[in-house]
Design an enzyme around this catalytic site. Structure first.
Site, PDB file in Angstrom:
ATOM      1  N   ASP A  13       0.809  -1.228   0.000  1.00 41.01           N
ATOM      2  CA  ASP A  13       0.000   0.000   0.000  1.00 41.01           C
ATOM      3  C   ASP A  13       0.840   1.275   0.000  1.00 41.01           C
ATOM      4  OD1 ASP A  13      -2.261  -1.627   0.099  1.00 41.01           O
ATOM      5  OD2 ASP A  13      -2.281  -1.636   2.292  1.00 41.01           O
ATOM      6  N   LYS A  16       1.948   2.098  -5.090  1.00 46.73           N
ATOM      7  CA  LYS A  16       2.510   1.523  -6.327  1.00 46.73           C
ATOM      8  C   LYS A  16       1.601   1.784  -7.529  1.00 46.73           C
ATOM      9  CE  LYS A  16       2.453  -2.496  -4.293  1.00 46.73           C
ATOM     10  NZ  LYS A  16       2.103  -2.088  -2.929  1.00 46.73           N
ATOM     11  N   GLY A  40      -4.493  -4.273  -3.869  1.00 44.61           N
ATOM     12  CA  GLY A  40      -5.465  -3.226  -4.157  1.00 44.61           C
ATOM     13  C   GLY A  40      -4.681  -1.987  -4.518  1.00 44.61           C
ATOM     14  N   HIS A  41      -4.655  -1.653  -5.793  1.00 51.59           N
ATOM     15  CA  HIS A  41      -3.848  -0.522  -6.261  1.00 51.59           C
ATOM     16  C   HIS A  41      -4.785   0.592  -6.721  1.00 51.59           C
ATOM     17  CE1 HIS A  41      -0.183  -3.338  -7.143  1.00 51.59           C
ATOM     18  NE2 HIS A  41      -0.622  -3.403  -5.902  1.00 51.59           N
ATOM     19  N   GLN A 223       1.975  -6.120  -3.155  1.00 56.05           N
ATOM     20  CA  GLN A 223       2.447  -6.242  -1.766  1.00 56.05           C
ATOM     21  C   GLN A 223       3.742  -5.433  -1.579  1.00 56.05           C
ATOM     22  OE1 GLN A 223       1.333  -9.564  -3.325  1.00 56.05           O
ATOM     23  NE2 GLN A 223      -0.540  -8.522  -2.765  1.00 56.05           N
TER      24      GLN A 223
HETATM   25  P1  GDP Z   1      -0.681   0.332  -3.548  1.00 52.11           P
HETATM   26  O1  GDP Z   1      -1.309  -0.931  -3.082  1.00 52.11           O
HETATM   27  O2  GDP Z   1       0.798   0.373  -3.287  1.00 52.11           O
HETATM   28  O3  GDP Z   1      -0.994   0.664  -4.980  1.00 52.11           O
HETATM   29  O4  GDP Z   1      -1.314   1.490  -2.664  1.00 52.11           O
HETATM   30  P2  GDP Z   1      -2.880   1.668  -2.286  1.00 52.11           P
HETATM   31  O5  GDP Z   1      -3.592   2.186  -3.480  1.00 52.11           O
HETATM   32  O6  GDP Z   1      -3.405   0.461  -1.625  1.00 52.11           O
HETATM   33  O7  GDP Z   1      -2.794   2.755  -1.146  1.00 52.11           O
HETATM   34  C1  GDP Z   1      -2.218   4.002  -1.365  1.00 52.11           C
HETATM   35  C2  GDP Z   1      -3.270   5.089  -1.077  1.00 52.11           C
HETATM   36  O8  GDP Z   1      -2.642   6.348  -1.014  1.00 52.11           O
HETATM   37  C3  GDP Z   1      -4.309   5.214  -2.173  1.00 52.11           C
HETATM   38  O9  GDP Z   1      -5.530   5.585  -1.588  1.00 52.11           O
HETATM   39  C4  GDP Z   1      -3.775   6.351  -3.042  1.00 52.11           C
HETATM   40  O10 GDP Z   1      -4.804   7.044  -3.715  1.00 52.11           O
HETATM   41  C5  GDP Z   1      -3.131   7.222  -2.022  1.00 52.11           C
HETATM   42  N1  GDP Z   1      -1.945   7.974  -2.471  1.00 52.11           N
HETATM   43  C6  GDP Z   1      -0.947   7.574  -3.293  1.00 52.11           C
HETATM   44  N2  GDP Z   1       0.014   8.517  -3.364  1.00 52.11           N
HETATM   45  C7  GDP Z   1      -0.382   9.528  -2.570  1.00 52.11           C
HETATM   46  C8  GDP Z   1       0.197  10.789  -2.190  1.00 52.11           C
HETATM   47  O11 GDP Z   1       1.304  11.155  -2.595  1.00 52.11           O
HETATM   48  N3  GDP Z   1      -0.527  11.544  -1.305  1.00 52.11           N
HETATM   49  C9  GDP Z   1      -1.738  11.165  -0.816  1.00 52.11           C
HETATM   50  N4  GDP Z   1      -2.349  11.964   0.044  1.00 52.11           N
HETATM   51  N5  GDP Z   1      -2.301   9.994  -1.160  1.00 52.11           N
HETATM   52  C10 GDP Z   1      -1.633   9.186  -2.008  1.00 52.11           C
HETATM   53  P1  IMO Z   2      -0.879  -4.173  -2.239  1.00 53.70           P
HETATM   54  O1  IMO Z   2      -0.429  -4.749  -3.554  1.00 53.70           O
HETATM   55  C1  IMO Z   2      -0.901  -4.555   2.089  1.00 53.70           C
HETATM   56  C2  IMO Z   2      -1.027  -8.604   3.732  1.00 53.70           C
HETATM   57  C3  IMO Z   2      -2.262  -9.063   4.453  1.00 53.70           C
HETATM   58  C4  IMO Z   2      -1.640 -10.016   5.451  1.00 53.70           C
HETATM   59  C5  IMO Z   2      -0.539 -10.669   4.631  1.00 53.70           C
HETATM   60  C6  IMO Z   2      -0.912 -11.999   4.019  1.00 53.70           C
HETATM   61  O2  IMO Z   2      -2.173  -3.442  -2.317  1.00 53.70           O
HETATM   62  O3  IMO Z   2       0.218  -3.395  -1.606  1.00 53.70           O
HETATM   63  P2  IMO Z   2      -2.453 -12.682   1.963  1.00 53.70           P
HETATM   64  O4  IMO Z   2      -3.885 -12.416   1.678  1.00 53.70           O
HETATM   65  O5  IMO Z   2      -1.517 -12.153   0.923  1.00 53.70           O
HETATM   66  O6  IMO Z   2      -2.170 -14.130   2.278  1.00 53.70           O
HETATM   67  O7  IMO Z   2      -2.138 -11.879   3.332  1.00 53.70           O
HETATM   68  O8  IMO Z   2      -0.210  -9.759   3.605  1.00 53.70           O
HETATM   69  N1  IMO Z   2      -1.257  -8.095   2.363  1.00 53.70           N
HETATM   70  C7  IMO Z   2      -1.170  -6.810   2.018  1.00 53.70           C
HETATM   71  N2  IMO Z   2      -0.959  -5.710   2.761  1.00 53.70           N
HETATM   72  N3  IMO Z   2      -1.018  -4.432   0.764  1.00 53.70           N
HETATM   73  C8  IMO Z   2      -1.209  -5.525  -0.006  1.00 53.70           C
HETATM   74  O9  IMO Z   2      -1.213  -5.481  -1.362  1.00 53.70           O
HETATM   75  C9  IMO Z   2      -1.337  -6.781   0.621  1.00 53.70           C
HETATM   76  N4  IMO Z   2      -1.553  -8.043   0.176  1.00 53.70           N
HETATM   77  C10 IMO Z   2      -1.483  -8.834   1.254  1.00 53.70           C
HETATM   78  O10 IMO Z   2      -2.916  -7.999   5.088  1.00 53.70           O
HETATM   79  O11 IMO Z   2      -1.024  -9.298   6.483  1.00 53.70           O
HETATM   80 MG    MG Z   3      -2.861  -1.578  -1.850  1.00 54.95          MG
END
Ligand code: GDP
Ligand code: IMO
Ligand code: MG
Length: 430
Positions: A13, A16, A40-41, A223
């Protein structure tokens, strides 16, 4: 033309999806190399939010090739739903290619993931319950069903029947759950197979050809480093290898084809799920950080645990991934926090201090963060001016990890990213 890996440098999270979307505009092909619907991206474009789980974060650009590689696990029901949702929003998925070697997440994997977590109780991992662990376990045990198996109905039905013979025993006798019925499942899988068929192709060949033709290829990790099965905080990890080295195996290209590794790190740290987290913030301050950063899971909606930036762990991520530059996201979330602790070392149970990530799990579980406190800034993060103290925060990180911060995230919207010297050559948002 070389390939660039985009890798999470923390516990996932990190942003990416947003950075991949940004770089995708100057790339030709965007590929996911591991993981599945546990990811979840998020991409925010013109106030519209897209949460991608299995489809690479290049899909929003018409005509960009998107690849789901052999190292991924694919939930067919979820993938078809994701495709349909995108199409309904006017996003074409015609340039999506799915590796026939990727493994399928079947309903028994999802059921067993939840059952295993329930059994573990207090010791649970806190998985996303998407069936990831059981699917990768079957892959390693050579019992998995692969995407290419759906191309032949006879093989597909046979594989489901054989697998169910064993899985239903476990579901019923070990976990006291209802068995999965063969008939309806096989019929549904045959329907899904027809939906997947147009996307299935030899993606290793496709990526190789793109590289030979001088195309730019992005390899998008899911991840993050500390969730890596081999190098993360085992057992509180995922069941695949998110680190950059896995991009080559997950896609089916040689490691010599990769020349850039862009690490993605938040300006602080979050973790969702269980497991050790030395810089986790306590009490009301954690709640405040969660609200400031909107730290709720994209896939499960769970509140993310929040902590201060951990430079020991970040240096480890630089090491195991070979990170060549870093994107520091969500720096804007720290605006208005007056004092910013950053963890520069761990104090171990024997009283010694280390700046290296502990190799032994007990040391990490009991590590106490040693902080240095940097001055915060109260101004919002505009490009001009960029607050001096925010610049100092970024430069402090660069010195600590010995890698340049090439991009700084200043907001969730697609164009809220600053590109920093000396990497001005990196693409900017149009
Ligand atoms: P990922 O799994 O690495 O793609 O990240 P996620 O999408 O799960 O979580 C990142 C969250 O931060 C999302 O809600 C993005 O919209 C938000 N986000 C990403 N970059 C920035 C930033 O520079 N500032 C803020 N405030 N939010 C950001
Ligand atoms: P993105 O790509 C954050 C965590 C779960 C748990 C562990 C194992 O959005 O960054 P799993 O379902 O993979 O067997 O769970 O890994 N986890 C993540 N945490 N971002 C993710 O993906 C994750 N995918 C799995 O919360 O701790
Ligand atoms: Mg994510």
């Amino acid at each position: 033309m070389p390939a660039t890996v985009i890798v999470g440098a923390q516990w996932g999270d990190e942003g990416k999806g947003k950075i991949t979307d940004l770089l995708a505009q100057n790339s030709d092909l965007v590929c996911r190399y591991q993981g599945g619907p546990n990811a979840g991206h998020t991409i925010i474009r013109a106030n519209e939010r897209y949460a991608l789980h299995q489809i690479p974060s290049g899909i929003l650009y018409p005509g960009k090739g998107c690849v789901i590689g052999a190292g991924c696990v694919v939930d067919p029901e979820q993938l078809v739903a994701e495709i349909d949702e995108l199409e309904a929003r006017g996003i074409s998925t015609s340039a999506l290619a799915l590796s026939g070697n990727a493994h399928l997440i079947m309903p028994w994997h999802v059921a067993l993931d939840s059952a295993s977590e329930l059994r573990l109780g207090r010791l649970q991992i806190g998985t996303t319950r998407r069936g990831i662990g059981p699917a990768y376990a079957d892959k390693a045990a050579r019992l998995g069903i692969r995407v290419q198996d759906v191309l032949d109905e006879k093989i597909l039905r046979q594989k489901i029947a054989v697998a169910l013979g064993e899985k239903n025993l476990v579901l019923e006798r070990v976990h006291g759950m209802s068995p999965i019925e063969l008939g309806p499942l096989a019929s549904r899988m045959v329907e899904l197979a027809e939906r997947l068929r147009p996307y299935i192709s030899d993606t290793s060949l496709l990526v190789d050809r793109a590289l030979r033709d001088g195309k730019r290829v992005l390899l998008e990790g899911a991840q993050g480093t500390l969730l890596d099965l081999d190098h993360g905080t085992y057992p509180f990890v995922t069941s695949s290898s998110p680190i950059a080295g896995a991009a080559a195996t997950g896609i089916g290209i040689g490691p010599t084809r990769i020349d850039e590794v862009l690490g993605i790190a938040k300006a602080y740290v979050t973790r969702v799920g269980e497991g050790p987290f030395p810089t986790e913030i306590e009490g009301a301050d954690q709640v405040r950080m969660r609200e400031l950063g909107g730290e709720y899971g994209t896939t499960t909606g769970r509140g993310r645990r929040c902590g201060w930036l951990d430079l020991v762990a970040l240096r480890f991520a630089v090491r195991v991934n070979g990170i060549t530059s870093l994107a520091l996201t969500k720096l804007d979330v720290l605006s208005s926090i007056e004092a910013l602790p950053v963890c520069v070392a761990y104090q171990l149970p024997d009283g010694t201090e280390t700046t290296e990530f502990p190799a032994h799990q007990s040391d990490f579980h009991h590590a106490r963060p040693v902080y240095e406190t940097l001055a915060g800034w109260l101004e919002p993060l505009g490009p001009d001016p960029f607050p001096a103290r925010a610049r100092e925060y970024v430069e402090y990180i660069e010195r600590a990890i010995e890698v340049e911060v090439s991009l700084v995230g200043t907001g969730a919207e697609r164009d809220r990213v600053l590109s920093r010297h000396p990497l001005a050559a990196l693409p900017r948002v149009a």
